[in-house]
Design an enzyme around this catalytic site. Sequence first.
Site, PDB file in Angstrom:
ATOM      1  N   ARG A 212     -29.915 -28.790  23.846  1.00  0.00           N
ATOM      2  CA  ARG A 212     -29.807 -28.028  25.140  1.00  0.00           C
ATOM      3  C   ARG A 212     -31.800 -28.133  25.850  1.00  0.00           C
ATOM      4  NH1 ARG A 212     -24.586 -25.365  24.392  1.00  0.00           N
ATOM      5  NH2 ARG A 212     -22.417 -25.992  25.101  1.00  0.00           N
ATOM      6  N   ASP A 250     -16.728 -35.031  34.034  1.00  0.00           N
ATOM      7  CA  ASP A 250     -15.538 -34.738  32.603  1.00  0.00           C
ATOM      8  C   ASP A 250     -14.345 -35.239  33.253  1.00  0.00           C
ATOM      9  OD1 ASP A 250     -15.526 -32.441  29.893  1.00  0.00           O
ATOM     10  OD2 ASP A 250     -14.000 -32.465  31.292  1.00  0.00           O
ATOM     11  N   SER A 251     -13.168 -35.178  32.415  1.00  0.00           N
ATOM     12  CA  SER A 251     -11.812 -34.891  32.840  1.00  0.00           C
ATOM     13  C   SER A 251     -10.527 -34.100  33.222  1.00  0.00           C
ATOM     14  CB  SER A 251     -11.615 -36.059  31.616  1.00  0.00           C
ATOM     15  OG  SER A 251     -11.496 -35.170  30.519  1.00  0.00           O
ATOM     16  N   ASP A 297     -21.782 -36.539  24.988  1.00  0.00           N
ATOM     17  CA  ASP A 297     -21.421 -36.105  24.217  1.00  0.00           C
ATOM     18  C   ASP A 297     -19.716 -35.106  23.914  1.00  0.00           C
ATOM     19  OD1 ASP A 297     -21.227 -33.878  22.197  1.00  0.00           O
ATOM     20  OD2 ASP A 297     -21.549 -31.426  23.839  1.00  0.00           O
ATOM     21  N   CYS A 337     -19.355 -34.939  17.226  1.00  0.00           N
ATOM     22  CA  CYS A 337     -18.656 -32.901  16.400  1.00  0.00           C
ATOM     23  C   CYS A 337     -17.537 -33.899  15.656  1.00  0.00           C
ATOM     24  CB  CYS A 337     -18.627 -32.700  18.020  1.00  0.00           C
ATOM     25  SG  CYS A 337     -16.714 -32.968  19.079  1.00  0.00           S
TER      26      CYS A 337
HETATM   27  N1  SAH Z   1     -21.382 -31.138  26.147  1.00  0.00           N
HETATM   28  C1  SAH Z   1     -20.559 -29.772  25.647  1.00  0.00           C
HETATM   29  C2  SAH Z   1     -19.377 -30.343  24.967  1.00  0.00           C
HETATM   30  C3  SAH Z   1     -18.312 -31.321  25.540  1.00  0.00           C
HETATM   31  S1  SAH Z   1     -16.124 -31.186  24.716  1.00  0.00           S
HETATM   32  C4  SAH Z   1     -21.173 -29.051  26.590  1.00  0.00           C
HETATM   33  O1  SAH Z   1     -22.312 -29.376  26.538  1.00  0.00           O
HETATM   34  O2  SAH Z   1     -20.646 -28.093  26.618  1.00  0.00           O
HETATM   35  C5  SAH Z   1     -15.834 -32.252  25.319  1.00  0.00           C
HETATM   36  C6  SAH Z   1     -15.954 -33.113  26.278  1.00  0.00           C
HETATM   37  O3  SAH Z   1     -15.524 -34.145  26.945  1.00  0.00           O
HETATM   38  C7  SAH Z   1     -14.364 -31.572  27.102  1.00  0.00           C
HETATM   39  O4  SAH Z   1     -15.157 -30.868  28.388  1.00  0.00           O
HETATM   40  C8  SAH Z   1     -12.973 -32.690  27.802  1.00  0.00           C
HETATM   41  O5  SAH Z   1     -13.006 -32.222  28.497  1.00  0.00           O
HETATM   42  C9  SAH Z   1     -14.141 -34.167  28.230  1.00  0.00           C
HETATM   43  N2  SAH Z   1     -13.447 -35.111  28.327  1.00  0.00           N
HETATM   44  C10 SAH Z   1     -12.389 -35.402  26.835  1.00  0.00           C
HETATM   45  N3  SAH Z   1     -12.421 -36.643  27.258  1.00  0.00           N
HETATM   46  C11 SAH Z   1     -12.573 -37.172  28.196  1.00  0.00           C
HETATM   47  C12 SAH Z   1     -12.290 -38.756  29.151  1.00  0.00           C
HETATM   48  N4  SAH Z   1     -11.941 -39.325  28.555  1.00  0.00           N
HETATM   49  N5  SAH Z   1     -13.574 -38.411  30.182  1.00  0.00           N
HETATM   50  C13 SAH Z   1     -14.152 -37.484  30.499  1.00  0.00           C
HETATM   51  N6  SAH Z   1     -14.357 -36.618  29.610  1.00  0.00           N
HETATM   52  C14 SAH Z   1     -13.438 -35.995  28.670  1.00  0.00           C
END
Ligand code: SAH
Length: 393
Positions: A212, A250-251, A297, A337
Amino acid sequence: MSRKTVILPKGPRAGKRIRAGSPWIFANELRMDAAAKAIAPGSIVNVRGFDGQGFGTGYFNPHSLIAVRLLADDCDVTIDAEFMAARLGRALALRDALYDKPYYRLVHAEGDGLPGLVIDRFDDTLTVQTGTAGMERLQPVILAALEKLLSPRTVILRNDAPSRALEGLEADVRVLKGEGRRIQLEENGVRYFADLAEGQKTGWYYDQRDNRAFIAALAKGKSVLDAYSYAGGFGIAAAKACAREVICLDSSAPALALAEESARANAVKIQAVRADVFEELERLGGRGETFDIVLADPPPFVKSKKDLEAGARAYRRLARLAASVTAKNGLLMVASCSHNIGMDRFAAECAAGLQRTGRRAALIRQAGASPDHPVHPMLPESAYLKALVYALD
Ligand code: SAH
């Protein structure tokens, strides 16, 4: 009750892995006789060779593929609050050296000599996560040691990792002490909100801290798409670093609500968009919309070894679609991850996805998790996080 012993059988291969320094012994490396099978899951055991040679003290689960996880190199080491206090004290000293604020992963399992235990610290609030029968049994000892070391105001048990099922453990999420599961934290000088009981994993992804900071340092004046933003870890950092425009995608509605709250706390603006990332990237790409910086991510696409090929294809497609919305001379970060895909394969899939777009890409950063997620040198799979940053022509 006297301590039980598990035995490494005779043969040239027996004990090879732990002799080399691994903290794990697999079930097929042990003499799994009736006596061993009768040992209660999570018991503290001595590990010895067939000839009596000592290999250390660990905890044992006859039902788990990873039958022993070592806690100490000598046999007969007492695993009590004093032992825990020493290990936790070492982990704390390392974080004290790394960070000037009390917001970090305090314990990262094997990397801190405490297999099966993860503790995140948010000042005087701790989330504790145990992933194995052995650590579950030691929970009272861990809590006592934490009390002595940090006397936290709030302790939240986040025992809901799916991997617990492999150890025969049920999910258990509870506030053990205090209240206030909704907390503020600070990272790289940015304030964030997290919900420690409802949020994902242990509530906050400290592992991306350095990534970040890297992105934020490049964000001034740029438009940023933070795909899979969760609570805005990358997006808010970029906005605070004077990005021109930030979209958090995000979803999860609760995750986006936290991102919006964090934006307000930092007096910055973001746009929160709730959508499926693949669909939204297709839509944005179709309209020719681009961003100077695109971050992707996602949650793990390779949840188990059998998902490797499907997950690899998903990373390739993600890299391709994310590149298609990255502006000329823009930056793209793709992260994984999944510990079930290695850096080489992940990088190869991203490269193949980028290749399909016909854009020239230069890899400018290959990073893992921040140093509060130490990796056990003999367990390369504990280096689960991979983040690749490309400069695109
Ligand atoms: N980048 C974030 C961590 C991401 S964790 C950070 O820096 O903290 C992964 C995220 O993906 C979660 O918030 C989850 O809600 C989201 N997610 C999972 N499947 C998804 C999809 N199909 N479309 C959008 N978001 C999704």
